[in-house]
Design a protein around this motif. Sequence first.
Motif, PDB file in Angstrom:
ATOM      1  N   THR A   6       0.855  -1.186   0.000  1.00  0.00           N
ATOM      2  CA  THR A   6       0.000   0.000   0.000  1.00  0.00           C
ATOM      3  C   THR A   6       0.891   1.236   0.000  1.00  0.00           C
ATOM      4  N   SER A  15      -1.606   4.685   4.023  1.00  0.00           N
ATOM      5  CA  SER A  15      -1.020   3.386   3.691  1.00  0.00           C
ATOM      6  C   SER A  15      -0.659   2.556   4.928  1.00  0.00           C
ATOM      7  N   ALA A  18      -3.968   1.048   5.953  1.00  0.00           N
ATOM      8  CA  ALA A  18      -4.356  -0.003   5.005  1.00  0.00           C
ATOM      9  C   ALA A  18      -3.536  -1.265   5.245  1.00  0.00           C
ATOM     10  N   LEU A  81      -1.033  -0.980  -4.310  1.00  0.00           N
ATOM     11  CA  LEU A  81      -2.303  -0.289  -4.135  1.00  0.00           C
ATOM     12  C   LEU A  81      -2.059   1.160  -3.735  1.00  0.00           C
ATOM     13  N   MET A  83      -3.155   4.972  -2.864  1.00  0.00           N
ATOM     14  CA  MET A  83      -4.285   5.568  -2.159  1.00  0.00           C
ATOM     15  C   MET A  83      -5.021   6.642  -2.965  1.00  0.00           C
ATOM     16  N   TYR A 106      -6.306   1.787  -4.732  1.00  0.00           N
ATOM     17  CA  TYR A 106      -6.845   0.996  -3.634  1.00  0.00           C
ATOM     18  C   TYR A 106      -8.357   0.853  -3.781  1.00  0.00           C
ATOM     19  N   HIS A 137      -9.616  -6.578  -1.962  1.00  0.00           N
ATOM     20  CA  HIS A 137      -8.275  -7.111  -2.186  1.00  0.00           C
ATOM     21  C   HIS A 137      -8.024  -8.466  -1.541  1.00  0.00           C
TER      22      HIS A 137
END
Length: 146
Positions: A6, A15, A18, A81, A83, A106, A137
């Motif tokens: 992330t 991140s 996440a 991923l 953001m 994301y 995900h």
Amino acid sequence: MRKLLTVCLGNYCRSPFAQVALTRSGGAAVTVRSAGLIGKWQDHPANPFMVNAAQRLGLDLTHHRGQQISLEDLDWADDVLAMDASVLDTLHAIDDGHNAHKLRLYLPGRDVPDPIGQDENTFNNCAVVIEAGTALHIGRRRPQSG
């Protein structure tokens, strides 16, 4: 085991959150790392408002220390991923070309707004949005190119 990375601007708010949310949701099926485009918060803990938001959702961000993205990180991950669209554009710009198929937002088609400089409620809302996005995900397989 899938490897997820992330990425946000500073690896200070979105991140890292996440990372812990995806780790909890994915369990042993995933390994998750996070990184930022800039090194401003390298080796620093996560934003205190995000630490509190994580705590409210039963997640622990107290051990996080900021990391700046590297090409090795991109190579390591199965999926990267971003953001927001600006972060994704920068990832495409710094990538050497062979990781482009791994780079995505994301939240497909929309940004996770950066809460930096906002009030604690904004951080709480951001955390809820990121946590809800974990379902996109976890358990998902990358489409096969053919």
